[in-house]
Write a protein that holds these residues in place. Structure first.
Motif, short mmCIF file in Angstrom:
data_model
loop_
_atom_site.label_atom_id
_atom_site.label_comp_id
_atom_site.label_asym_id
_atom_site.label_seq_id
_atom_site.Cartn_x
_atom_site.Cartn_y
_atom_site.Cartn_z
N ARG A 113 77.30 105.37 112.24
CA ARG A 113 78.58 105.50 111.33
C ARG A 113 79.82 105.75 112.26
O ARG A 113 79.98 106.35 113.22
CB ARG A 113 78.49 106.74 110.67
CG ARG A 113 77.23 106.85 109.48
CD ARG A 113 77.22 107.96 108.87
NE ARG A 113 75.99 107.89 108.06
CZ ARG A 113 75.43 109.23 107.44
NH1 ARG A 113 76.16 109.81 107.33
NH2 ARG A 113 74.27 108.97 106.59
N ARG A 258 77.36 115.17 97.91
CA ARG A 258 76.59 114.67 99.32
C ARG A 258 77.47 113.03 99.30
O ARG A 258 78.04 112.74 98.30
CB ARG A 258 75.31 114.40 99.13
CG ARG A 258 74.51 115.59 98.68
CD ARG A 258 73.47 115.99 99.81
NE ARG A 258 72.87 114.72 100.49
CZ ARG A 258 72.78 114.79 101.65
NH1 ARG A 258 73.32 115.52 102.47
NH2 ARG A 258 72.19 113.57 102.52
N GLU A 269 71.04 120.59 100.93
CA GLU A 269 71.29 120.43 102.35
C GLU A 269 70.88 121.73 103.13
O GLU A 269 71.38 122.89 102.60
CB GLU A 269 72.86 120.27 102.50
CG GLU A 269 73.25 119.57 103.67
CD GLU A 269 74.52 118.66 103.58
OE1 GLU A 269 74.55 117.47 103.24
OE2 GLU A 269 75.69 119.36 103.65
N LEU A 281 72.13 120.07 109.25
CA LEU A 281 71.07 119.44 110.04
C LEU A 281 70.26 118.49 109.51
O LEU A 281 69.67 117.59 110.14
CB LEU A 281 69.94 120.82 110.11
CG LEU A 281 70.05 121.77 111.22
CD1 LEU A 281 69.00 122.81 111.04
CD2 LEU A 281 69.83 121.15 112.86
N GLY A 283 69.71 116.56 104.90
CA GLY A 283 69.92 116.86 103.58
C GLY A 283 69.51 115.56 103.00
O GLY A 283 69.05 114.80 103.37
N ALA A 306 67.24 113.78 108.24
CA ALA A 306 67.54 114.98 109.40
C ALA A 306 68.15 114.18 110.76
O ALA A 306 67.51 113.28 110.93
CB ALA A 306 66.54 115.84 109.60
N GLY A 307 69.26 115.00 110.99
CA GLY A 307 69.74 114.41 112.48
C GLY A 307 69.10 114.83 113.91
O GLY A 307 69.04 116.22 113.83
P1 AMP Z 1 73.48 112.39 105.67
O1 AMP Z 1 72.61 111.51 105.02
O2 AMP Z 1 74.84 111.99 105.73
O3 AMP Z 1 73.34 114.02 104.95
O4 AMP Z 1 73.04 112.66 107.05
C1 AMP Z 1 71.74 113.41 107.12
C2 AMP Z 1 71.86 114.11 108.58
O5 AMP Z 1 72.06 113.14 109.62
C3 AMP Z 1 72.94 114.99 108.76
O6 AMP Z 1 72.59 116.05 108.29
C4 AMP Z 1 73.16 115.04 110.25
O7 AMP Z 1 72.26 115.94 110.65
C5 AMP Z 1 72.83 113.76 110.63
N1 AMP Z 1 74.43 112.83 110.87
C6 AMP Z 1 74.74 112.35 109.93
N2 AMP Z 1 75.99 111.62 110.38
C7 AMP Z 1 75.80 111.77 112.01
C8 AMP Z 1 76.83 111.46 112.95
N3 AMP Z 1 77.52 110.73 112.94
N4 AMP Z 1 76.26 111.92 114.24
C9 AMP Z 1 75.16 112.70 114.34
N5 AMP Z 1 74.26 113.04 113.45
C10 AMP Z 1 74.67 112.76 111.89
#
Ligand code: AMP
Length: 412
Positions: A113, A258, A269, A281, A283, A306-307
């Motif tokens: 991203r 979200r 989340e 962390l 979601g 999860a990241g």
């Molecule tokens: P999301 O589907 O956007 O909620 O992303 C799920 C998880 O991925 C988030 O809760 C973060 O832990 C991780 N994440 C999302 N975007 C990033 C990013 N640019 N850099 C690092 N971790 C990310």
């Protein structure tokens, strides 16, 4: 020569962090495996249209954050910004609706991203994700939340706040946004300038405002959870009852939004208390319209991501690197050939063995053996000597076999 650096927004993962990452992925695989989730892989890039249709044209992800490029035939491709759309595309493409439902899968890998890089936010990052496609059973929503909480617990990420809400159907949501916008318009003069400026794009942001006047207005604002259809409400109540029943603490938060359009019903989340501004962390939520949106039969689904980088930032667990069993040292005149063969024998015996490969003197070799935590040192010279690193005792071995026997005795 100019030194080259890794590109902006990317991260080198050095030892021992790379080991900690593998450990976290192994924990996820074990926890999810016990619940019937099978590993699955999809490509790192997909047709751009998949994300435009799946994630949603109007989202920040699609509007601003995708790494999009053309192949040689001029087709638009995009590095995956998330994993659910790819899994649903594959579910349709491979006729997975014919398998026993729900299809439960998990994955781990790189995602991309183009966001402003900062602590915990990168252009390339790693996600672990899990999806259950083909059933709207509320036990799946609760099970997936519970599994994610267990993974965080086992990975040592510390206390996390779980926010939970239900978005209902897209129609419920659209009607609600109209109602909320009307409500805010009627009390516009009491709102902060910032909220007023974005009222039409994103009225939900008003719920997060710090501004006292806005907060007073929002305390009386209509809430989406109060507008759910009876079916959606019952689904949400059931998910909450299951979570409560297994002792999972959550906060119901009707302002939870979200960044992806495909969510219906449950959304959630986890936020870590140990992280700064980028506290999420992981979601996810339910996406009962996504498979149909991508050209399949109407098929419900639910999942999360999860990241991994953020999990490791929050985690207090060191990488559990096992100690070295044996270090093979070379005495003056000791042939490196003999050391090489000896270390192979040790490894064949399933021991963790390392060989002197840097031309150090004996003192330096013993210091090194100590640093890497070797339990035994074999000194290869004219013969073989076996040194117990705990007692310092050193004995002569009569043969290679004899040395192996002494090593096994010391390690027993
Ligand atoms: P999301 O589907 O956007 O909620 O992303 C799920 C998880 O991925 C988030 O809760 C973060 O832990 C991780 N994440 C999302 N975007 C990033 C990013 N640019 N850099 C690092 N971790 C990310």
């Amino acid at each position: 020569m100019r030194k080259l650096q890794a590109p902006r927004g990317t991260l080198d993962v050095l030892p021992p962090d790379a080991r900690r990452r593998l450990d976290v992925v192994a924990i996820a695989g074990e926890v999810l495996g016990r619940a019937g989730y099978e590993p699955m892989e999809t490509p790192v890039f997909e047709d751009t249209e998949l994300f435009a249709r799946g994630v949603g044209e109007s989202t920040d992800i699609v509007q601003k954050e995708m790494f999009t490029f053309e192949d040689k035939a001029g087709r638009s491709l995009t590095l995956r910004p998330e994993g659910t759309a790819g899994v649903c595309r594959a579910y349709i493409e491979h006729g997975m609706h014919k398998l026993p439902q729900p299809v439960k899968v998990w994955y781990a890998g790189p995602f991309f991203r183009h966001e402003a890089p900062q602590a915990g936010r990168f252009w390339q990052f790693t996600q672990i994700g899990a999806e259950a496609v083909g059933s709207d059973d509320p036990t799946l929503d609760a099970e997936l939340i519970l599994l994610l909480a267990e993974i965080f617990e086992r990975a040592g990420t510390g206390p996390a706040r779980l926010r939970l809400s239900s978005l209902g159907t897209p129609e419920t949501r659209a009607d609600y946004l109209e109602e909320l916008t009307r409500f805010l318009r009627a009390r516009e003069s009491e709102l902060s300038e910032d909220v007023r400026a974005r009222l039409d794009q994103n009225p939900l942001r008003a719920f997060d405002a710090d501004h006292a006047g806005t907060q007073a207005v929002m305390a009386e604002a209509p809430r989406l959870v109060d507008r759910l259809t009876p079916d959606d409400r019952e689904h949400f109540e059931t998910v909450k009852a299951f979570l409560g029943g297994v002792g999972v603490d959550f906060e119901e938060d009707s302002t939870l939004v979200r960044g992806l359009d495909y969510y219906t019903r449950t959304v959630f989340e986890f936020e870590s208390e140990r992280l700064g501004a980028q506290a999420a962390l992981g979601g996810g939520g339910r996406y009962d319209g996504l498979v149909e949106e991508l050209g399949g039969q109407p098929t419900p689904g639910v999942g999360w991501a999860a990241g991994v980088e953020r999990m490791l930032l929050a985690s207090d667990r060191p990488g559990d690197e096992g100690p070295v069993d044996v270090f093979v040292a070379l005495a003056d005149g000791g042939a490196s050939r003999n050391g090489f063969f000896m270390v192979q024998r040790l490894r064949q015996a399933a021991l963790r063995a390392e060989l002197e490969q840097a031309g150090r003197g004996m003192k330096g070799q013993l210091r090194h053996a100590n640093r890497i935590g070797a339990r035994v040192v074999l000194i290869i010279g004219d013969g073989i000597e076996v040194k117990d690193m705990e007692t310092g005792e050193q004995r002569v071995a009569a043969s290679v076999e004899d040395a192996l026997g002494m090593v096994e005795e010391l390690l027993a």
